[in-house]
Write a protein that holds these residues in place. Structure first.
Motif, PDB file in Angstrom:
ATOM      1  N   SER A  49     105.807 -70.766 153.170  1.00 57.08           N
ATOM      2  CA  SER A  49     106.135 -70.400 151.794  1.00 57.08           C
ATOM      3  C   SER A  49     107.627 -70.104 151.746  1.00 57.08           C
ATOM      4  CB  SER A  49     105.333 -69.164 151.375  1.00 57.08           C
ATOM      5  OG  SER A  49     105.681 -68.751 150.068  1.00 57.08           O
ATOM      6  N   ILE A  50     108.323 -70.696 150.780  1.00 53.42           N
ATOM      7  CA  ILE A  50     109.771 -70.494 150.665  1.00 53.42           C
ATOM      8  C   ILE A  50     110.006 -69.301 149.751  1.00 53.42           C
ATOM      9  CG2 ILE A  50     111.953 -71.520 149.909  1.00 53.42           C
ATOM     10  CD1 ILE A  50     110.694 -74.257 150.645  1.00 53.42           C
ATOM     11  N   ASN A  51     110.407 -68.190 150.358  1.00 52.28           N
ATOM     12  CA  ASN A  51     110.476 -66.931 149.624  1.00 52.28           C
ATOM     13  C   ASN A  51     111.886 -66.411 149.410  1.00 52.28           C
ATOM     14  OD1 ASN A  51     107.628 -66.817 149.473  1.00 52.28           O
ATOM     15  ND2 ASN A  51     107.541 -66.006 151.551  1.00 52.28           N
ATOM     16  N   LYS A 135     109.782 -60.725 143.577  1.00 54.83           N
ATOM     17  CA  LYS A 135     110.859 -60.099 142.808  1.00 54.83           C
ATOM     18  C   LYS A 135     112.239 -60.560 143.243  1.00 54.83           C
ATOM     19  CE  LYS A 135     112.391 -55.655 140.965  1.00 54.83           C
ATOM     20  NZ  LYS A 135     112.289 -56.151 139.583  1.00 54.83           N
ATOM     21  N   GLN A 136     112.392 -60.958 144.510  1.00 55.47           N
ATOM     22  CA  GLN A 136     113.691 -61.403 145.003  1.00 55.47           C
ATOM     23  C   GLN A 136     114.230 -62.589 144.224  1.00 55.47           C
ATOM     24  OE1 GLN A 136     110.827 -61.612 146.599  1.00 55.47           O
ATOM     25  NE2 GLN A 136     110.569 -63.603 147.609  1.00 55.47           N
ATOM     26  N   TRP A 137     113.321 -63.351 143.595  1.00 46.25           N
ATOM     27  CA  TRP A 137     113.747 -64.546 142.860  1.00 46.25           C
ATOM     28  C   TRP A 137     114.451 -64.218 141.556  1.00 46.25           C
ATOM     29  CZ3 TRP A 137     114.326 -68.915 145.187  1.00 46.25           C
ATOM     30  CH2 TRP A 137     113.534 -69.226 146.296  1.00 46.25           C
ATOM     31  N   GLY A 159     116.383 -64.689 131.327  1.00 43.22           N
ATOM     32  CA  GLY A 159     116.032 -64.004 132.550  1.00 43.22           C
ATOM     33  C   GLY A 159     114.851 -64.612 133.273  1.00 43.22           C
ATOM     34  N   THR A 160     114.608 -64.072 134.467  1.00 43.44           N
ATOM     35  CA  THR A 160     113.457 -64.441 135.282  1.00 43.44           C
ATOM     36  C   THR A 160     112.569 -63.219 135.446  1.00 43.44           C
ATOM     37  OG1 THR A 160     114.640 -66.169 136.510  1.00 43.44           O
ATOM     38  CG2 THR A 160     112.709 -65.199 137.579  1.00 43.44           C
TER      39      THR A 160
END
Length: 248
Positions: A49-51, A135-137, A159-160
């Protein structure tokens, strides 16, 4: 490859989770591009998974060597990670080195493709936003949007908002919990006035219905039905089809 195909596109999942690749097939099939041959690629190693950006770099390093032998075999390449993924420019660079044999081949990522569709689907004073995973995204994608728009102060970016679930957890967490988190993130974007919402993960393929339900719950049938919901994989395939047909 099928002899009746006019074009060929490789759908690239740069993580190692085969289930994510398999989930893309029915989505692409529904688009009905019957004269295009699609094949699917899953990273042979790397991360499941790309996190974050470090994972993206690891996944690109794992994928590029395995893709080198495929550059001559396909006309288009779609990188299915919702990020400013390094594999996109790397593939373009390698195709440029092919010279004539790389002529008019096309590469895009689902992040770039979905933003292009969002910006075209709403009015110039309206906002788009992104529903993503961990949340880091929020910061990572905010920076990526700023890079793509060449400004950190665009009034168009709403926003994201994130679910708190990583990409692989979207399929291992009970559906009711995933739906709740998707809806909560969607409603936060709507509260910010967004008129178009990007599904910010390839693992969200097919979750547009959940996002639509949230729009209607929040805004009612009429207004909720007008919110644009943009799937990056769909956007990417449509872009590649158009680019290859036009010879761009």
């Amino acid at each position: 490859m099928a002899s009746t195909s006019e074009r060929s596109i490789l759908i690239i999942n740069p993580n190692t989770t085969q289930a994510m690749t398999d989930a893309l097939r029915p989505l692409v099939d529904t688009l009905g591009f019957g004269t295009t041959h699609f094949e699917y690629f899953t990273a042979p190693s790397g991360v499941k998974s790309i996190n974050d950006e470090d994972d993206a770099a690891v996944s690109a390093k794992a994928c590029l060597p395995a893709l080198m032998d495929k550059l001559d075999d396909f006309d288009g390449f779609l990188v299915c990670c919702y990020s400013e993924h390094p594999l996109v420019p790397q593939l373009r660079s390698e195709l440029d080195k092919l010279g004539a044999s790389g002529y008019r081949k096309a590469v895009t990522g689902i992040f770039e493709a979905s933003l292009a569709v969002c910006l075209q689907s709403i009015n110039v004073k309206e906002k788009f936003g992104i529903v993503s995973t961990g949340k880091q995204w929020e910061e990572i994608l905010g920076d990526a949007v700023a890079d793509l728009l060449d400004t950190k102060t665009s009034s168009r970016y709403g926003g994201t908002e994130t679910t708190g679930l990583n990409a692989d957890e979207l399929h291992s967490t009970p559906k009711a919990e995933v739906d709740k988190r998707m809806k909560d993130a969607t409603k936060r974007l709507l509260d910010n006035g967004t008129k178009a919402i990007c599904l910010g993960c390839a693992g969200m393929a097919g979750m547009d219905r959940t996002v639509r339900e949230a729009c209607i719950e929040q805004l009612g049938d009429a207004e909720g039905g007008r919110i644009r919901i943009v799937d990056g994989v769909v956007s990417g395939v449509i872009y590649l089809e158009g680019a290859l047909r036009a010879g761009l």
